[in-house]
Design a protein around this motif. Structure first.
Motif, PDB file in Angstrom:
ATOM      1  N   PHE A  67      42.933 -24.609  86.337  1.00 16.09           N
ATOM      2  CA  PHE A  67      43.815 -23.586  86.903  1.00 16.09           C
ATOM      3  C   PHE A  67      45.276 -23.782  86.498  1.00 16.09           C
ATOM      4  O   PHE A  67      45.938 -22.820  86.095  1.00 16.09           O
ATOM      5  CB  PHE A  67      43.693 -23.565  88.435  1.00 16.09           C
ATOM      6  N   PRO A  68      45.845 -25.001  86.604  1.00  9.50           N
ATOM      7  CA  PRO A  68      47.236 -25.169  86.140  1.00  9.50           C
ATOM      8  C   PRO A  68      47.413 -24.866  84.661  1.00  9.50           C
ATOM      9  O   PRO A  68      48.434 -24.296  84.258  1.00  9.50           O
ATOM     10  CB  PRO A  68      47.526 -26.642  86.449  1.00  9.50           C
ATOM     11  N   LEU A  69      46.444 -25.230  83.839  1.00  8.03           N
ATOM     12  CA  LEU A  69      46.538 -24.960  82.404  1.00  8.03           C
ATOM     13  C   LEU A  69      46.643 -23.458  82.154  1.00  8.03           C
ATOM     14  O   LEU A  69      47.477 -23.002  81.369  1.00  8.03           O
ATOM     15  CB  LEU A  69      45.323 -25.551  81.693  1.00  8.03           C
ATOM     16  N   ILE A  70      45.809 -22.680  82.851  1.00  7.72           N
ATOM     17  CA  ILE A  70      45.786 -21.237  82.627  1.00  7.72           C
ATOM     18  C   ILE A  70      47.071 -20.586  83.120  1.00  7.72           C
ATOM     19  O   ILE A  70      47.677 -19.756  82.416  1.00  7.72           O
ATOM     20  CB  ILE A  70      44.559 -20.617  83.318  1.00  7.72           C
ATOM     21  N   THR A  71      47.515 -20.939  84.327  1.00 11.58           N
ATOM     22  CA  THR A  71      48.719 -20.298  84.864  1.00 11.58           C
ATOM     23  C   THR A  71      49.956 -20.666  84.046  1.00 11.58           C
ATOM     24  O   THR A  71      50.807 -19.806  83.780  1.00 11.58           O
ATOM     25  CB  THR A  71      48.940 -20.683  86.327  1.00 11.58           C
ATOM     26  N   MET A  72      50.062 -21.917  83.612  1.00 11.84           N
ATOM     27  CA  MET A  72      51.211 -22.310  82.805  1.00 11.84           C
ATOM     28  C   MET A  72      51.186 -21.623  81.443  1.00 11.84           C
ATOM     29  O   MET A  72      52.228 -21.248  80.896  1.00 11.84           O
ATOM     30  CB  MET A  72      51.247 -23.829  82.628  1.00 11.84           C
ATOM     31  N   PHE A  73      50.003 -21.441  80.875  1.00  8.99           N
ATOM     32  CA  PHE A  73      49.870 -20.740  79.604  1.00  8.99           C
ATOM     33  C   PHE A  73      50.392 -19.306  79.725  1.00  8.99           C
ATOM     34  O   PHE A  73      51.185 -18.842  78.887  1.00  8.99           O
ATOM     35  CB  PHE A  73      48.407 -20.726  79.169  1.00  8.99           C
ATOM     36  N   LEU A  74      49.968 -18.607  80.766  1.00  5.17           N
ATOM     37  CA  LEU A  74      50.357 -17.208  80.936  1.00  5.17           C
ATOM     38  C   LEU A  74      51.866 -17.073  81.141  1.00  5.17           C
ATOM     39  O   LEU A  74      52.532 -16.285  80.460  1.00  5.17           O
ATOM     40  CB  LEU A  74      49.614 -16.600  82.132  1.00  5.17           C
ATOM     41  N   VAL A  75      52.396 -17.852  82.079  1.00  5.42           N
ATOM     42  CA  VAL A  75      53.808 -17.705  82.415  1.00  5.42           C
ATOM     43  C   VAL A  75      54.698 -18.118  81.246  1.00  5.42           C
ATOM     44  O   VAL A  75      55.687 -17.441  80.927  1.00  5.42           O
ATOM     45  CB  VAL A  75      54.135 -18.524  83.674  1.00  5.42           C
ATOM     46  N   THR A  76      54.360 -19.222  80.591  1.00  2.00           N
ATOM     47  CA  THR A  76      55.204 -19.710  79.502  1.00  2.00           C
ATOM     48  C   THR A  76      55.199 -18.753  78.315  1.00  2.00           C
ATOM     49  O   THR A  76      56.255 -18.482  77.717  1.00  2.00           O
ATOM     50  CB  THR A  76      54.741 -21.100  79.049  1.00  2.00           C
ATOM     51  N   SER A  77      54.039 -18.241  77.954  1.00  2.00           N
ATOM     52  CA  SER A  77      53.970 -17.333  76.807  1.00  2.00           C
ATOM     53  C   SER A  77      54.765 -16.067  77.053  1.00  2.00           C
ATOM     54  O   SER A  77      55.506 -15.591  76.173  1.00  2.00           O
ATOM     55  CB  SER A  77      52.510 -16.994  76.485  1.00  2.00           C
ATOM     56  N   ILE A  78      54.691 -15.531  78.264  1.00  2.00           N
ATOM     57  CA  ILE A  78      55.419 -14.299  78.577  1.00  2.00           C
ATOM     58  C   ILE A  78      56.916 -14.562  78.691  1.00  2.00           C
ATOM     59  O   ILE A  78      57.740 -13.788  78.189  1.00  2.00           O
ATOM     60  CB  ILE A  78      54.868 -13.674  79.873  1.00  2.00           C
ATOM     61  N   ALA A  79      57.283 -15.675  79.328  1.00  2.00           N
ATOM     62  CA  ALA A  79      58.715 -15.987  79.494  1.00  2.00           C
ATOM     63  C   ALA A  79      59.396 -16.198  78.154  1.00  2.00           C
ATOM     64  O   ALA A  79      60.515 -15.713  77.917  1.00  2.00           O
ATOM     65  CB  ALA A  79      58.870 -17.219  80.371  1.00  2.00           C
ATOM     66  N   THR A  80      58.731 -16.917  77.246  1.00  2.00           N
ATOM     67  CA  THR A  80      59.326 -17.159  75.931  1.00  2.00           C
ATOM     68  C   THR A  80      59.424 -15.870  75.133  1.00  2.00           C
ATOM     69  O   THR A  80      60.406 -15.634  74.416  1.00  2.00           O
ATOM     70  CB  THR A  80      58.495 -18.193  75.155  1.00  2.00           C
ATOM     71  N   LEU A  81      58.415 -15.022  75.263  1.00  2.00           N
ATOM     72  CA  LEU A  81      58.455 -13.740  74.560  1.00  2.00           C
ATOM     73  C   LEU A  81      59.619 -12.883  75.054  1.00  2.00           C
ATOM     74  O   LEU A  81      60.299 -12.220  74.263  1.00  2.00           O
ATOM     75  CB  LEU A  81      57.128 -13.007  74.756  1.00  2.00           C
ATOM     76  N   ARG A  82      59.874 -12.921  76.347  1.00  2.00           N
ATOM     77  CA  ARG A  82      61.005 -12.156  76.887  1.00  2.00           C
ATOM     78  C   ARG A  82      62.330 -12.629  76.295  1.00  2.00           C
ATOM     79  O   ARG A  82      63.242 -11.830  76.076  1.00  2.00           O
ATOM     80  CB  ARG A  82      61.039 -12.290  78.407  1.00  2.00           C
ATOM     81  N   GLU A  83      62.444 -13.927  76.045  1.00  2.00           N
ATOM     82  CA  GLU A  83      63.659 -14.458  75.439  1.00  2.00           C
ATOM     83  C   GLU A  83      63.895 -13.828  74.072  1.00  2.00           C
ATOM     84  O   GLU A  83      65.039 -13.553  73.692  1.00  2.00           O
ATOM     85  CB  GLU A  83      63.558 -15.982  75.285  1.00  2.00           C
ATOM     86  N   ARG A  84      62.827 -13.625  73.326  1.00  2.00           N
ATOM     87  CA  ARG A  84      62.968 -13.062  71.982  1.00  2.00           C
ATOM     88  C   ARG A  84      63.206 -11.565  72.030  1.00  2.00           C
ATOM     89  O   ARG A  84      64.058 -11.039  71.326  1.00  2.00           O
ATOM     90  CB  ARG A  84      61.733 -13.383  71.138  1.00  2.00           C
ATOM     91  N   THR A  85      62.439 -10.854  72.840  1.00  2.00           N
ATOM     92  CA  THR A  85      62.563  -9.393  72.872  1.00  2.00           C
ATOM     93  C   THR A  85      63.888  -8.943  73.478  1.00  2.00           C
ATOM     94  O   THR A  85      64.380  -7.860  73.168  1.00  2.00           O
ATOM     95  CB  THR A  85      61.389  -8.773  73.652  1.00  2.00           C
ATOM     96  N   SER A  86      64.460  -9.758  74.350  1.00  2.00           N
ATOM     97  CA  SER A  86      65.742  -9.396  74.958  1.00  2.00           C
ATOM     98  C   SER A  86      66.937  -9.776  74.087  1.00  2.00           C
ATOM     99  O   SER A  86      68.071  -9.416  74.404  1.00  2.00           O
ATOM    100  CB  SER A  86      65.882 -10.090  76.321  1.00  2.00           C
ATOM    101  N   GLY A  87      66.682 -10.524  73.007  1.00  2.00           N
ATOM    102  CA  GLY A  87      67.757 -10.965  72.146  1.00  2.00           C
ATOM    103  C   GLY A  87      68.385 -12.277  72.579  1.00  2.00           C
ATOM    104  O   GLY A  87      69.277 -12.795  71.896  1.00  2.00           O
TER     105      GLY A  87
END
Length: 252
Positions: A67-87
């Protein structure tokens, strides 16, 4: 045109981690996903098997790592993507901040969250839900923490290949589900088809689950347990390095 900083800097890494934690502090939904959802899922599982608590004992420890592996995977991938898409990422890398500093900062920030997540999940499972563990609960905590860090590393890595949050979520079936099916949770790996058993031998989640099972069934630290935690930690470090190598400034 900017260049990466010449070496990994503790100061830049800590500054990046502090910035990420400040952002998370203002995002209660993400905090709930990281800290509360694993507890709810483990509690739900315990009462699904209310008539047979032995079943919860047999798979609860494994899911405590999954469960921790899955939740950390989801949150981290989306958070990092937001950093790129927002500039934000492009602006950060225009400063004296290397890719390694950025990845290490994210890993440190989410690693701190992983510590809290693993502490809560282990405490609730062992002392509130009665998970019967032969070995030390602290070893369960260690494996759960390494699993969460592995999920963070995988999330950072796959975010480089997504162009939207929807695509980031789509990576979950490709990256997480095969490992979930082949990790030995549903059937022992040595009872699978030989080809699938061979594939499972190179998937890090297999060793995460095996490490949990070692603690569940052995009073002492076994050689297999040492092997499992070294492999999980090594995979996390390798994926973090790959994440730094593939990190792009913007999403095109």
């Amino acid at each position: 045109m900017s260049t990466d900083a010449p070496a990994l800097s503790p100061a830049r890494t800590l500054a990046t981690a502090a910035r990420v934690l400040r952002q998370l502090r203002h995002d209660p939904r993400t905090i709930a996903l990281l800290l509360i959802l694993p507890l709810l899922l483990i509690t739900l599982l315990r009462y699904v098997f209310d008539a047979g608590p032995g079943t919860f004992d047999s798979i609860g420890a494994s899911l405590l790592g999954i469960f921790p592996l899955i939740t950390m995977f989801l949150v981290t991938s989306i958070a990092t993507l937001r950093e790129r898409t927002s500039g934000t990422l492009e602006r950060l890398l225009a400063m004296p901040l290397g890719k390694g500093d950025l990845i290490a900062g994210y890993a440190l920030a989410f690693g701190a969250i992983a510590v809290a997540q693993s502490l809560l999940a282990t405490a609730v499972s062992v002392w509130a839900l009665g998970l019967d563990v032969v070995g030390s609960p602290w070893l369960l905590l260690l494996v759960a923490l390494l699993d969460a860090i592995l999920g963070t590393a995988l999330g950072l890595f796959v975010s480089a290949f997504a162009t939207s949050e929807f695509q980031a979520v789509q990576f979950m079936p490709a990256v997480i589900f095969p490992q979930l099916l082949l990790c030995g949770l549903f059937t022992p790996r040595d009872q699978m088809h030989p080809v699938l058993e061979t594939v499972s031998d190179v998937l890090p989640m297999s060793y995460a689950v095996d490490g949990m099972n070692q603690v569940l069934t052995h009073t002492d630290i076994t050689a297999d347990f040492y092997r499992d935690i070294v492999i999980v930690a090594g995979c996390a470090l390798l994926v973090l390095c790959l994440g730094a190598a593939t990190l792009r400034r913007r999403t095109t």
